[in-house]
Design a protein around this motif. Structure first.
Motif, PDB file in Angstrom:
ATOM      1  N   THR A  13     152.496  27.991  67.739  1.00 53.53           N
ATOM      2  CA  THR A  13     152.855  26.712  68.354  1.00 53.53           C
ATOM      3  C   THR A  13     153.422  26.937  69.754  1.00 53.53           C
ATOM      4  OG1 THR A  13     153.405  25.865  66.159  1.00 53.53           O
ATOM      5  CG2 THR A  13     154.164  24.579  68.037  1.00 53.53           C
ATOM      6  N   GLN A  14     154.295  27.936  69.888  1.00 48.21           N
ATOM      7  CA  GLN A  14     154.881  28.258  71.186  1.00 48.21           C
ATOM      8  C   GLN A  14     153.843  28.898  72.115  1.00 48.21           C
ATOM      9  OE1 GLN A  14     158.939  30.173  70.531  1.00 48.21           O
ATOM     10  NE2 GLN A  14     158.193  30.047  68.432  1.00 48.21           N
ATOM     11  N   LEU A  26     151.625  26.299  73.744  1.00 50.19           N
ATOM     12  CA  LEU A  26     152.302  25.599  74.832  1.00 50.19           C
ATOM     13  C   LEU A  26     152.217  26.418  76.120  1.00 50.19           C
ATOM     14  CD1 LEU A  26     154.084  23.429  76.100  1.00 50.19           C
ATOM     15  CD2 LEU A  26     156.079  24.615  75.147  1.00 50.19           C
ATOM     16  N   GLN A  58     148.745  26.268  77.588  1.00 50.80           N
ATOM     17  CA  GLN A  58     148.507  24.991  78.269  1.00 50.80           C
ATOM     18  C   GLN A  58     149.110  24.995  79.664  1.00 50.80           C
ATOM     19  OE1 GLN A  58     149.653  21.517  75.973  1.00 50.80           O
ATOM     20  NE2 GLN A  58     148.970  22.484  74.066  1.00 50.80           N
ATOM     21  N   CYS A  70     162.483  22.176  75.045  1.00 51.54           N
ATOM     22  CA  CYS A  70     161.280  21.517  74.536  1.00 51.54           C
ATOM     23  C   CYS A  70     161.238  21.472  73.009  1.00 51.54           C
ATOM     24  CB  CYS A  70     160.033  22.211  75.086  1.00 51.54           C
ATOM     25  SG  CYS A  70     159.889  23.955  74.633  1.00 51.54           S
ATOM     26  N   MET A 126     159.033  19.046  71.028  1.00 44.56           N
ATOM     27  CA  MET A 126     157.596  19.297  70.986  1.00 44.56           C
ATOM     28  C   MET A 126     157.201  20.113  69.760  1.00 44.56           C
ATOM     29  SD  MET A 126     156.890  20.082  75.041  1.00 44.56           S
ATOM     30  CE  MET A 126     155.107  20.166  74.822  1.00 44.56           C
ATOM     31  N   THR A 170     153.873  18.062  77.459  1.00 44.53           N
ATOM     32  CA  THR A 170     153.566  18.985  78.551  1.00 44.53           C
ATOM     33  C   THR A 170     153.647  18.269  79.890  1.00 44.53           C
ATOM     34  OG1 THR A 170     152.092  20.210  77.073  1.00 44.53           O
ATOM     35  CG2 THR A 170     151.851  20.602  79.437  1.00 44.53           C
TER      36      THR A 170
END
Length: 382
Positions: free
Chosen positions: A235-236, A239, A242, A320, A323, A343
């Motif tokens: 998941t991290q 990010l 992205q 974050c 998120m 994001t």
């Protein structure tokens, strides 16, 4: 051992806690005070404990406590924090001179080794001081069992459900006393803690000066092991991928308890690199604040981000955690930071040059030494 009037014991298990222990022990010059370090490395870093040993009268290293092999891991837990703790090196040493007063300075009663040592110190009417280790000191997480709670129960190892729950704790040292939940205060003394990084001259002796390069980036990512929060590593990583697509220069500082393998998927992305401080890599990131320039410091909810922004030139701290689906009472986090949910919001924070949350020297940077004075008072019964 009869020449010592009191014992003061430190039980760190991360590099940040280790430096904090050195910071306090350097304030004690009385040779009649026995200064003891009980060290176990709960990180995945190679920490040169030999650089630390000279500050203490006795160093007890609990090796192999953080074993990957599950059978060996449970065995070492059994001996050091479970039913067989009386065979451990730390207990055999502390069992001597039981009439001498003991003061324990610890960092988390959620750590099973710290919890066992605190239990024994409390049994002999010693004093227990809990020193802030970050945001979690101020939080009361949801009631959930540790991942290996079943094994811990079998071997007799205990821990607190949240930091500060252990009833034997008499005093807190925290950076923000007003933010500590009432359930944790509970009639205890709450003392303002010094910022150990304000006076960096004492830290220089730990640093290999040959690695004194400057670091510049758009985003400094501070990793955190969120598995205990049921957040998967990918998941991290997604990010960061992205954000990397937008061309931002990103430096990744992995958390000491994170494996380097976690960030392997980022290896071939040209504008993302790992923080490399060479032999100094074991030191907390705050040590390197003056060597960094960054537009934002991004993390799930690392207090190191707030700390870094306090020492750096114009910079923003961004959390974050929403998120990742984490629910945190941000009113308990003291300091200047922004919380983002997308994001797009991160990008807006990076590009909004006029909206810096912390200006250089904005905060009053003065230590009041209340924690040091408190230690002096209990050592000399003032």
């Amino acid at each position: 051992m009869g020449k010592y009037s009191k014992y003061i014991i430190f039980t760190p298990f991360t590099s940040f806690q280790l430096l904090t222990s050195v910071y306090y022990v350097k304030q004690i010059n009385d040779k009649s005070i026995r200064k003891i370090l009980i060290w176990t490395n709960f990180t995945k870093e190679n920490i040169p404990i030999q650089k630390i040993e000279k500050y203490f009268d006795k160093v007890i290293v609990i090796k192999d406590f953080y074993k990957e092999n599950i059978i060996k891991k449970q065995f070492f837990k059994l001996v050091n924090a479970g039913w067989l703790f009386c065979f451990s090196d730390w207990y055999k040493y502390l069992a001597k001179d039981k009439e001498k007063e003991r003061i324990l300075i610890c960092f988390s009663d959620q750590n099973i080794l710290t919890h066992k040592i605190a239990t024994e110190i409390n049994r002999y009417k010693g004093q227990i001081i809990l020193v802030e280790e970050g945001v979690n000191t101020y939080l009361i997480p949801e009631n959930k069992k540790a991942r290996d709670w079943y094994f811990n129960k079998l071997i007799g190892a205990k821990s607190s459900e949240y930091i500060g729950q252990f009833e034997g704790i008499s005093t807190f040292f925290v950076r923000h006393p007003e933010s500590l939940p009432q359930i944790k205060k509970n009639g205890r003394k709450v003392i303002l803690q010094n910022d150990i990084f304000l006076e960096q001259s004492w830290i220089k002796e730990f640093i290999d000066n040959s690695r004194n390069a400057m670091f510049s980036c758009d985003i400094l990512w501070l990793g955190q092991p969120l598995i205990s929060d049921n957040i998967e590593d990918n998941t991290q990583i997604e990010l960061l991928k992205q954000l990397g697509q937008y061309g931002y220069q990103i430096i990744v500082r992995k958390h000491p308890r994170e494996s380097a393998k976690k960030y392997a998927p980022l290896t071939n992305i040209k504008n993302i690199c790992m923080f490399d401080a060479g032999d100094n890599g074991w030191l907390p990131i705050e040590v390197f604040a003056k060597l960094f320039t960054a537009k934002v410091i991004l993390s799930a909810y690392s207090s190191a981000g707030i700390n870094m922004c306090n020492y750096m030139k114009k910079c923003k701290c961004i959390f974050c955690y929403p998120m990742f689906g984490l629910k945190i009472d941000k009113s308990k986090i003291t300091g200047e930071f922004s919380t983002v949910t997308t994001t797009k919001e991160i990008i807006e924070c990076i590009n909004n040059k006029q909206n810096y949350l912390i200006e250089e020297n904005q905060l009053e940077q003065i230590n009041q030494n209340k924690d040091i004075q408190y230690i002096q008072n209990i050592l000399y019964d003032a």
